[in-house]
Design a protein around this motif. Structure first.
Motif, PDB file in Angstrom:
ATOM      1  N   GLU A  29       0.834  -1.204   0.000  1.00  0.00           N
ATOM      2  CA  GLU A  29       0.000   0.000   0.000  1.00  0.00           C
ATOM      3  C   GLU A  29       0.871   1.257   0.000  1.00  0.00           C
ATOM      4  O   GLU A  29       1.824   1.347   0.769  1.00  0.00           O
ATOM      5  N   ASP A  30       0.549   2.196  -0.864  1.00  0.00           N
ATOM      6  CA  ASP A  30       1.253   3.486  -0.935  1.00  0.00           C
ATOM      7  C   ASP A  30       2.734   3.379  -1.291  1.00  0.00           C
ATOM      8  O   ASP A  30       3.476   4.351  -1.144  1.00  0.00           O
ATOM      9  N   THR A  50      -0.603  -1.104  -4.109  1.00  0.00           N
ATOM     10  CA  THR A  50      -1.661  -2.112  -4.029  1.00  0.00           C
ATOM     11  C   THR A  50      -2.900  -1.498  -3.386  1.00  0.00           C
ATOM     12  O   THR A  50      -2.801  -0.526  -2.653  1.00  0.00           O
ATOM     13  N   ILE A  52      -5.931  -1.680  -0.546  1.00  0.00           N
ATOM     14  CA  ILE A  52      -5.871  -2.087   0.870  1.00  0.00           C
ATOM     15  C   ILE A  52      -6.484  -3.489   0.954  1.00  0.00           C
ATOM     16  O   ILE A  52      -7.619  -3.675   1.360  1.00  0.00           O
ATOM     17  N   GLU A  54      -4.679  -6.702   2.073  1.00  0.00           N
ATOM     18  CA  GLU A  54      -3.470  -7.403   2.507  1.00  0.00           C
ATOM     19  C   GLU A  54      -3.507  -8.898   2.227  1.00  0.00           C
ATOM     20  O   GLU A  54      -2.504  -9.483   1.819  1.00  0.00           O
ATOM     21  N   TYR A  76       1.876  -2.209   6.089  1.00  0.00           N
ATOM     22  CA  TYR A  76       2.031  -0.917   6.752  1.00  0.00           C
ATOM     23  C   TYR A  76       2.582  -1.020   8.174  1.00  0.00           C
ATOM     24  O   TYR A  76       3.429  -0.248   8.582  1.00  0.00           O
TER      25      TYR A  76
ATOM     26  N   GLY B 142     -11.606   3.003   0.492  1.00  0.00           N
ATOM     27  CA  GLY B 142     -10.417   2.154   0.459  1.00  0.00           C
ATOM     28  C   GLY B 142     -10.692   0.805   1.102  1.00  0.00           C
ATOM     29  O   GLY B 142     -10.162  -0.224   0.698  1.00  0.00           O
ATOM     30  N   SER B 176      -3.049   6.890  -2.007  1.00  0.00           N
ATOM     31  CA  SER B 176      -3.232   6.441  -3.396  1.00  0.00           C
ATOM     32  C   SER B 176      -4.618   6.818  -3.902  1.00  0.00           C
ATOM     33  O   SER B 176      -5.590   6.791  -3.146  1.00  0.00           O
ATOM     34  N   MET B 181      -6.852   1.842  -7.758  1.00  0.00           N
ATOM     35  CA  MET B 181      -6.715   0.672  -6.899  1.00  0.00           C
ATOM     36  C   MET B 181      -7.976  -0.185  -6.878  1.00  0.00           C
ATOM     37  O   MET B 181      -8.018  -1.197  -6.186  1.00  0.00           O
TER      38      MET B 181
END
Lengths: 336, 342
Positions: A29-30, A50, A52, A54, A76, B142, B176, B181
């Protein structure tokens, strides 16, 4: 010799490996923002963001590792592994055994851990004991920039799954991201030696499973990892003025444990004090006592660990996490 | 029938002023760790929470302050919690991401998507123990890529649970862009799991209220869950001190720190061909540029400003309400800060 910050060293070792071998790819992520320096050097194909999700992307990392890629998957915070533990527990850690040793998953899970900046008990855990409990996982917890880079390189070359834990209090990048948010009004008790230090011009791997003696001492052996090593060194210095000679062994790797180094040091001093930022029960501190007992070494033993959920309140957090005073008190008791 | 706008504006303004005070305390270093404000999503929270009652439960995310305030939790105890005092809402143990009020059946989590299973469980209890009660989950878009939330929508659908899944869509998943995504359409996702979906402007509190009213009625009368999809803008981004916003707001201070290592790495031998490197650079620049073009600057997306504009028609009433709320918040601040820590 050049000097680097902790996370800078990890990224630098990673960049060296990525330049040498196109199979290394990086996602999480990020990641395009967090690892932007790698993104502009290695391109969006190898440095990916990616959703969120996991369980999907960590699980995918494990399977990609089984089929030729060498993924570095970023999570994270170690606390968030709770969301996707299946990929590590039931898959990454089992492939080698289930395939009769014919197949492995060389994935590196890079994940920040640890507390000391007031983010609360769902964002500051250590959990290396929980991870090391699982056969088949290698668990690394470096305490200096030089070890961080060297162990990252070792992790990348390792032929099985590795969890690489990056303590947020040592990481200039994570401490700014999660702790200060660029504020100049907050301060943290950051160990200077862990935050920034000398690193080699070109990275060589630091061997996995090898502890290092940070300080020699005859009366007691303090065994620790991560920030705990620096707290132990601080305590050893205080105790020195009281005529107590404390040695500090930095495990660097939680699994596999450097059993030989632990036994040697404890056999010599006759006293073992474990400093572990992870939870006290059923973890590294108990494991170390077992390792010593199994060798028939008789010693006095104590531990300074985290016993409860980490409080959000900064003052109480500082009491719950191992600190210099608690370590000194523990050793004074051992010396009685 | 929808309530008067003024009665919804009050809680929104109260929450806004409270969170602005929190931001100041955070900037002054009195509040530790990360700080995720809910400024910009007040209308979504107000439009839903105004219709909740005693037995209704809330599963909150890491920006749950507004919902707790509007649900009637004592603001002084929230503030003292954020300051880490032992007499705070959670005894100083939780902090802003982990706020709990058993009395109000409100539980927060800093784990993205965890509101889904929590709301499903709260709704299950309601179904058995408290017929007519509902459970609400508040989360960002998200979280819609998190498996447990998708599973919860399905569970709520198959068990016909009295739940509202409220998606606060600001277009950003942490740092993001969500569109990059997220595959497909979120409303279709919910519908595909058997949960009716309604999309609306989350900056318009009356629109939120209408959508929530229908969903709550459905849930209370045993007709099952609804997915409420509200568009919004977070005025402070993901959290305070967010790097992308810092670059936009203080470019001279922030840019060199970022640009120098970036340029050095871009030029370093070993690695990808120029075309790939350019693509990487473009991605970094795009993130900064899309923060620049951010709708944050447009007050039309600010639910508090928006409602206020309409309410200006009766300036005297508005003024008296605003005065009252401002006084309350300054009293709250005073009480939270001045009373000695126990």
């Amino acid at each position: 010799m050049r000097t680097m910050f902790f996370t800078q060293a990890v990224d630098d070792a990673l960049a060296q490996a990525m330049a040498d071998d196109p199979r290394f790819i990086l996602f999480g992520e990020d990641v395009p923002l967090l690892r932007r320096n790698l993104l502009v050097r290695f391109g969006p194909g190898r440095v990916r963001g990616t959703p969120i999700s996991e369980s999907a992307f960590l699980g995918a990392g494990v399977a990609a590792a089984m089929t030729g890629l060498r993924p570095v998957v970023e999570i994270y915070m170690v606390d968030f592994l709770g969301v996707c533990m299946d990929a590590l527990l039931n898959h990454a850690a089992k492939v080698e055994a289930f395939s009769g040793g014919k197949w492995t998953a060389p994935v590196v899970v890079r994940v920040p851990c640890g507390g000391g900046y007031g983010d609360g008990g769902q964002h500051e855990q250590s959990l290396w004991g929980w991870l090391a409990h699982i056969p088949g996982l290698t668990v690394l917890v470096p305490s200096t920039p030089a070890d961080a880079g060297g162990l990252m390189l070792a992790a990348l070359r390792h032929d099985g799954p590795v969890v690489f834990l990056e303590h947020k209090l040592l990481s200039e990048m994570w401490l700014e991201f999660m702790g200060s948010g660029a504020r100049r009004t907050v301060q943290f008790d950051v160990p200077a030696e862990g935050r920034k230090g000398a690193v080699p011009r070109r990275w060589d791997p630091v061997p996995i499973g090898k502890a290092v003696l940070r300080r020699t001492g005859d009366d007691v052996t303090i065994v620790s990892v991560g920030v705990g090593v620096h707290r132990a060194l601080e305590a050893a210095q205080v105790l020195d003025t009281e005529g107590i000679s404390a040695g500090v062994l930095d495990l660097r790797t939680v699994s596999p444990l450097d059993i030989v180094a632990v036994r040697e040091a404890v056999a010599r001093s006759g006293r073992l004090l474990v400093v572990d930022e992870d939870y006290e029960g059923f973890g590294l501190s108990g494991e170390l006592s077992a390792v010593v007992l199994e060798a028939g070494i008789s010693c006095k033993y104590a531990r300074v660990c985290t016993k409860t959920t980490i409080p959000y309140a900064r003052d109480r957090e500082d009491q719950v996490l191992p600190n210099c005073e608690r370590i000194c008190a523990g050793i004074r008791r051992l010396m009685q | 029938m929808a309530p008067e706008l003024l009665s919804l504006y009050g809680p929104m303004l109260r929450s806004r002023l409270f969170e602005e005070a929190v931001a100041k305390l955070w900037n002054d270093g009195l509040i530790s760790g990360e700080m995720h404000l809910g400024t910009g999503e007040e209308a979504i929270i107000a439009g839903v929470v105004a219709q909740l009652g005693e037995s209704d439960a809330m599963a909150l995310d890491h920006r749950g302050t507004a919902a707790l305030l509007m649900r009637g939790v004592d603001p002084v105890s929230i503030l003292r919690e954020l300051l880490g005092y032992p007499d705070g809402l959670c005894g100083g143990m939780g902090g802003h991401m982990h706020l709990f009020s058993k009395e109000h059946l409100a539980a927060s989590s800093g784990i993205v998507g965890a509101e889904g299973p929590a709301a499903a469980g709260f709704a299950l209890s309601a179904q058995y123990l408290n017929s007519g009660a509902v459970a609400v989950a508040f989360f960002g878009e998200g979280a819609m890529n998190q498996g447990m939330l998708m599973e919860s929508l399905n569970l709520a659908s198959t068990w016909n649970l009295p739940a509202l899944f409220v998606c606060k869509n600001d277009g950003w998943a942490i740092t993001s862009r969500s569109e990059k995504m997220t595959g497909g359409d979120l409303n279709e996702r919910a519908r595909g799991l058997g949960v009716p979906a309604v999309e609306f402007d989350g900056w318009d509190v009356l629109e939120v209220w209408e959508a929530a009213c229908a969903a709550i009625e459905r849930a209370r009368s045993g007709q099952g869950p609804t997915f409420l999809h509200a568009r919004c803008v977070h005025l402070e981004g993901h959290f305070l001190g967010m790097q992308l916003l810092r670059i936009v707001r203080e470019p001279l201070r922030e840019m060199p720190e970022i640009a120098i290592p970036l340029a050095r790495s871009f030029l370093r031998p070993g690695g990808a061909a120029l075309r790939e490197r350019m693509a990487g650079l473009k991605e970094v620049l795009a993130a900064v540029l899309s923060s620049l073009r951010d709708p944050r600057r447009d007050s039309a997306y600010d639910p508090v400003q928006r409602a206020r504009k309409t309410l200006l028609a009766d300036a005297a009433r508005l003024q008296s309400l605003e005065d009252r709320i401002e006084q309350e918040i300054s009293r709250v601040l005073k009480a939270a800060l001045e009373e000695a820590r126990p």
